[in-house]
Design a protein around this motif. Structure first.
Motif, short mmCIF file in Angstrom:
data_model
loop_
_atom_site.label_atom_id
_atom_site.label_comp_id
_atom_site.label_asym_id
_atom_site.label_seq_id
_atom_site.Cartn_x
_atom_site.Cartn_y
_atom_site.Cartn_z
N SER A 111 0.88 -1.14 0.00
CA SER A 111 0.00 0.00 0.00
C SER A 111 0.92 1.21 0.00
O SER A 111 1.64 1.45 0.96
CB SER A 111 -0.89 -0.01 1.25
OG SER A 111 -1.22 1.31 1.59
N LEU A 117 0.46 4.31 0.16
CA LEU A 117 0.20 5.36 1.14
C LEU A 117 0.74 4.99 2.53
O LEU A 117 1.51 5.73 3.13
CB LEU A 117 -1.31 5.63 1.22
CG LEU A 117 -1.67 6.81 2.13
CD1 LEU A 117 -1.28 8.13 1.49
CD2 LEU A 117 -3.14 6.79 2.49
N THR A 118 0.33 3.80 3.02
CA THR A 118 0.79 3.45 4.37
C THR A 118 2.30 3.27 4.41
O THR A 118 2.95 3.66 5.37
CB THR A 118 0.11 2.17 4.88
OG1 THR A 118 0.11 1.22 3.83
CG2 THR A 118 -1.30 2.42 5.34
N LEU A 120 3.91 6.38 4.68
CA LEU A 120 3.72 6.90 6.02
C LEU A 120 4.83 6.42 6.96
O LEU A 120 5.38 7.17 7.74
CB LEU A 120 2.36 6.42 6.54
CG LEU A 120 1.53 7.39 7.33
CD1 LEU A 120 1.28 8.65 6.52
CD2 LEU A 120 0.20 6.74 7.72
#
Lengths: 673, 317
Positions: free
Chosen positions: B90, B92-93, B96
């Protein structure tokens, strides 16, 4: 006139510094010597009684099969774990009682030898041994290969490792061991302050084993680059293989530094040079820099493959693909690169100045980022999975908890002014034990339980595995949390005695209890092994894939046939075996349809001969016996020349025989052979 | 025994153990967490700051770990509907957890860079009281403290006035040691032929334990000393008293003292031979017979008015 006395003198001259006076004198050292001699004699007698010498020679000692070599690495490493574990118990015992007017049962010099040996053995002969064992066993299978790139060199690596093991343990029987700590900083390790052969034993056991490690590094790196099966591009490699690749790159760059450093120290001690001496133009700070320029990468060398093991275990036991594969690969290479830029954090207190300290502090913290990324990726591998709570998974969970705490301690000490207060305290000792025990040991424990059925054909007992895990975890917390606190209380490392007014004793006692619980954990692991062998019929792995796992090693029968793959596989995706299973109907097998003849290396005793000669060379160098060194060196060179001129070093297995053997192996696994 | 009682039992046992530990530790003197000097105080605060910042990562890791393990265990059939075997990335994560730790490390890096400079052991402590110099020599296996301006010396005891910056000039006449008074702050290596230094200042009077933090051989464990911070008046009286010691620290007396000995009691000397500290360093800097000062080697040792500089006092060995 040469009289009798003259003859004795001449003989003594031939034996260098060696004499009967070098045998142990007091009961505790004599006990150590007797344990070593008794252990070796017992093993020899048992083998003789069982008439297994020929079998041992043919099937194991002269084998070039990486699986056999891997098992030998692990067996030696476990024996050494017990030895260095006993060292640890001796230290904990001494520190629990040696307070105020009591000086315990170890003299200060003996205590110092014990912790020097503990550190040296745990790093070089336990952690390195487990690592090379795991790589030998798993890596060729995971890349779909029958062998490593240089099978003969692999055997030499193992026997050099073993020569180091013999030297380090021989110091218990004759002479003494280094009392200068596991990294033997000069000037303390120089001849003037350490006049016995102890430091020389340390130098040569590391030097010989270290050259073996360097050869292994070259070997495995080449294997990964050149011997992957068809279709396995780099980004399709299992994560364990990536981590081995990172680790072996570090070996290739770091170990030569160790070799040079040890050589210079030996020159100082033996030939009166002044590389690191106090005075005479020597510079001890150069040694400290050099040894850590190897030493810091070394901890990543140990831990990266263990990270790789966790990556395999978590994905398999969560029944999911590894999360963030690309991130993981980048994290590994970030760690590899950064690990060469942080060595100075081991001696912020040497007065290098604020700019230098600040730089190395920041570089050290930056390593926490890729390491943290790996932790998060493992966590999210579990997310929305079906986690099988078997012991390999438990070792992983224990690892995450301890490693995170140890990591925080590491980040704190990366701030130079904080390090000024914690350096060389027991806080530091607790920190690196947290990292190495949870990261390295737990990792290889998880790997042993996970892959055990693949190589033996039966699973390990889960009940004792569970007991062992909890003993290790609770024992670890009890043994090392007190050390963190003791560090805050100003307790420095390596003290054989302290004053009662320090108030340290209760915490040392708790730490001692913790060490005892860890020892019980280790005993549980032996019980686990014994009961599993006893119940091997019941624990049989009939599928070859007991964990419903993902990578190629699980596609071959258990135990793995000596040729690994009857037909080398072809892959077109990551987790190739998992993908294969998804496309097949339940119950169908992956037996090849056609077979081709294959070529494998023949056994050779030359690796063992090289190791033996290296041992003689090392022993001669330790005791200043020039003719023995020459003999050893000539032996090594001759053996290599002989090997280079052997042409008939391989044998073939025809397609028909291979088909038959493969068929038999699969039937044996299913249990109706 | 049911599973519930078992778990309750374990939880109670852990809580009792934690309670006892807290009770014990609360009654225990933990020097690094109870600093008595300006440097040690700043270092402890830095430690707490780093700990707090780390918590931002550690707490989520622990929460995620236990939540995921509990919720997605195989025996929990409720979560099987949520099983996603092919969920493997993922952007996005992942971004992060590259990004958030990077930001935290960036913050910590700024703090590290600054504190490396402000808390550099070579940096003098600003104070209205003038800095006092004590020369520290590690020997086999004891500490010799020479007071060049008071013309006294002591073994295994360093006494100095409170609230006065002390400049410890550190060297060794044997192997490497590390000079450390935990309640006052920063340790520094003592090395033969080298001059290192550390500025410390006690903020309250008392006797503090000092150690060698680096293994130095057989008598290493006995290298404990006392650092005694007193009022100026008491200190001056002590100096007077030591002055009256009939034993002078001549070169002969020094060589006698320099012989290896273990667990030495505190002892005093008056009138140490001139430039003893420099002579000790020079022993390792030149040929044994030419025991003389050389240009540029340890000039900083002589400068009473030391400017802030890190490297120059380390000599050119």
């Amino acid at each position: 006139m040469i009289g009798f006395a003259g003859l004795i003198d001449g003989f003594a001259g031939l034996l260098g510094k060696l004499s009967l006076n070098q045998l142990p004198h007091n009961p505790i050292t004599a006990g150590g010597a007797l344990t070593v001699v008794g252990g070796v004699v017992t093993v020899a007698l048992v083998i003789t009684y069982l008439k297994r010498w020929k079998w041992l020679w043919k099937e194991w000692l002269t084998s070039l099969d990486p699986k056999r070599i891997g098992v030998m690495y692990i067996v030696v490493a476990i024996v050494m774990l017990v030895r260095a574990g006993i060292d640890a118990l001796m230290m904990r015992g001494q520190q629990a009682i040696s307070v105020g007017s009591s000086h315990g049962y170890l003299s200060s010099n003996h205590f110092q030898q014990v912790f020097s040996a503990h550190g040296t053995i745990m790093i070089f002969f336990v952690a390195m041994g487990l690592m090379f064992g795991a790589i030998n066993l798993i890596m060729p299978l995971q890349i779909g290969s029958r062998d490593v790139a240089f099978p003969f060199m692999n055997s030499i690596s193992f026997w050099l490792f073993f020569a180091g093991v013999v030297l380090v343990n021989l110091s218990l029987v004759i002479g003494d061991f280094s009392a200068a700590g596991w990294l033997a900083y000069p000037p303390l390790s120089e001849l003037r302050y350490s006049p016995t052969v102890g430091v020389d034993y340390w130098i040569w056991s590391l030097q010989i084993a270290g050259i073996g490690s360097l050869l292994s590094g070259i070997n495995f790196l080449t294997t990964i680059i050149k011997m992957r099966c068809k279709g396995m591009s780099l980004m399709k490699m299992p994560m364990f293989v990536w981590s081995v690749m990172g680790s072996m790159s570090l070996v290739v760059f770091a170990f030569p530094i160790l070799t040079v450093t040890l050589t210079l120290l030996y020159l100082d001690r033996t030939f009166g040079t002044h590389f690191f001496t106090a005075g005479g133009g020597g510079n001890m700070m150069m040694y400290v820099n050099l040894i850590w320029a190897w030493g810091h990468p070394e901890v990543y060398i140990l831990i990266l493959p263990a990270f790789g093991v966790f990556s395999e275990v978590v994905a398999s036991l969560s029944r999911k693909r590894l999360f963030g594969y690309t991130s993981m690969v980048w994290a590994i290479w970030a760690i590899v690169l950064l690990s060469f830029t942080v060595w100075l954090h081991h001696f912020f207190t040497m007065g290098a100045g604020a700019d230098v300290n600040g730089f190395f502090g920041i570089m050290t913290m930056i390593i926490a980022i890729p390491t943290g990324v790996k932790i998060f990726n493992w966590l999210f591998t579990m997310y929305r999975g079906k986690i099988l709570m078997a012991t390999p998974m438990k070792w992983f969970l224990g690892f995450v908890v301890l490693f995170t705490i140890g990591g925080v301690a590491g980040v704190l000490m990366a701030i130079p002014p904080v390090d000024f207060q914690l350096h060389n305290s027991l806080f530091l000792v607790a920190h690196f034990h947290t990292m190495i025990v949870s990261g390295v040991l737990f990792g290889y424990y998880a790997g042993i339980v996970y892959w055990f059925p693949k190589f033996t054909g039966f699973r390990l007992n889960e009940r004792f595995g569970n007991y062992a895990y909890w003993c290790w975890l609770i024992g670890f917390i009890l043994a090392f949390v007190p050390l963190y606190i003791l560090g805050f209380m100003g307790a420095t490392r390596r003290l054989d005695h302290y004053s009662a007014s320090t108030g340290w004793q209760p915490l040392f006692i708790v730490a001692g209890i913790g060490a005892g619980i860890i020892a019980i954990g280790l005993a549980m692991q032996f019980l686990q092994l014994i009961t599993s062998i006893r119940d091997r019929k019941k624990n049989r792995d009939t599928t070859g894939d007991p964990w419903n796992a993902r990578t190629l090693e699980w596609s071959v029968p258990s135990p793995v046939p000596f040729y690994n793959f009857a037909l080398t596989p072809e892959v077109d995706t990551r987790d190739a075996f998992w993908a294969f299973k998804q496309t097949q109907k339940a119950g169908s097998n992956n037996e090849p349809q056609t077979y081709e003849s294959i070529t494998l290396p023949k056994n050779t005793s030359i690796g063992l001969i090289v190791g033996t000669c290296a041992f003689f060379f090392g022993f001669g160098a330790v005791w200043h016996i020039p003719w023995l060194c020459v003999l050893g060196l000539v032996g090594i060179i001759t053996a290599i020349i002989v090997r280079a001129n052997q042409h008939n070093t391989e044998y073939h297995i025809s397609a028909e025989r291979l088909a038959q053997m493969d068929h038999d192996a699969r039937n044996a696994q299913r249990g109706y052979a | 025994m049911s599973k519930k009682t078992k778990i309750t039992g374990i939880v109670v046992a852990v809580l009792v153990f934690l309670g006892l530990s807290t009770w014990y530790l609360a009654r225990t003197n933990i020097p690094i967490l109870e600093p008595k000097g300006t440097i040690a105080l700043k270092e402890r605060n830095l430690l707490f700051f780093g700990l707090g910042l780390s918590a931002i990562i550690v707490i989520p890791v622990f929460v995620l770990l236990f939540t995921f393990v509990w919720r997605y265990r195989e025996t929990n059939s409720k979560s099987h509907a949520r099983y996603r075997p092919d969920l493997d990335h993922s952007v996005l994560t992942e971004a992060l957890w590259w990004l958030i730790p990077s930001i935290l490390i960036a913050i910590l890096s700024v703090v590290t860079w600054r504190s490396s400079h402000t808390l550099d052991p070579y940096r003098p402590i600003a104070s209205k009281t003038p800095t006092m110099t004590i020369q520290v020599i590690s020997m086999d296996w004891k500490w010799l403290f020479v007071y060049p301006n008071q013309h006294i010396a002591a073994v295994n005891l360093a006494e100095f006035p409170v609230n006065t910056p002390i400049r410890f000039e550190v060297t060794s006449d044997s192997v490497m040691n590390s000079f450390w008074i935990p309640q006052l702050g920063s340790q520094i290596y003592s090395m033969p032929g080298m001059a290192t230094k550390v500025y410390l200042m006690a903020t309250s009077a008392g006797s503090y334990k000092g150690y060698s933090a680096n293994i130095s051989g057989k008598g290493f464990a006995g290298m404990m000393f006392t650092a005694k911070a007193t009022s100026r008046k008491t200190f001056l009286e002590w100096v007077q008293q030591v002055h009256r010691t009939p034993r002078h620290l001549t070169l002969a007396a020094y060589n006698q003292l320099n012989k290896p000995s273990e667990y030495n009691p505190v002892s005093y000397y008056s009138d140490p031979v001139n430039n003893l500290y420099v002579k000790i360093i020079d022993k390792y800097m030149s040929r044994p017979q030419a025991n003389v000062l050389k240009n540029g080697h340890s000039n900083d040792v002589h400068s009473k008015n030391s400017n802030y500089s890190s490297m120059n006092s380390m000599g050119t060995l």
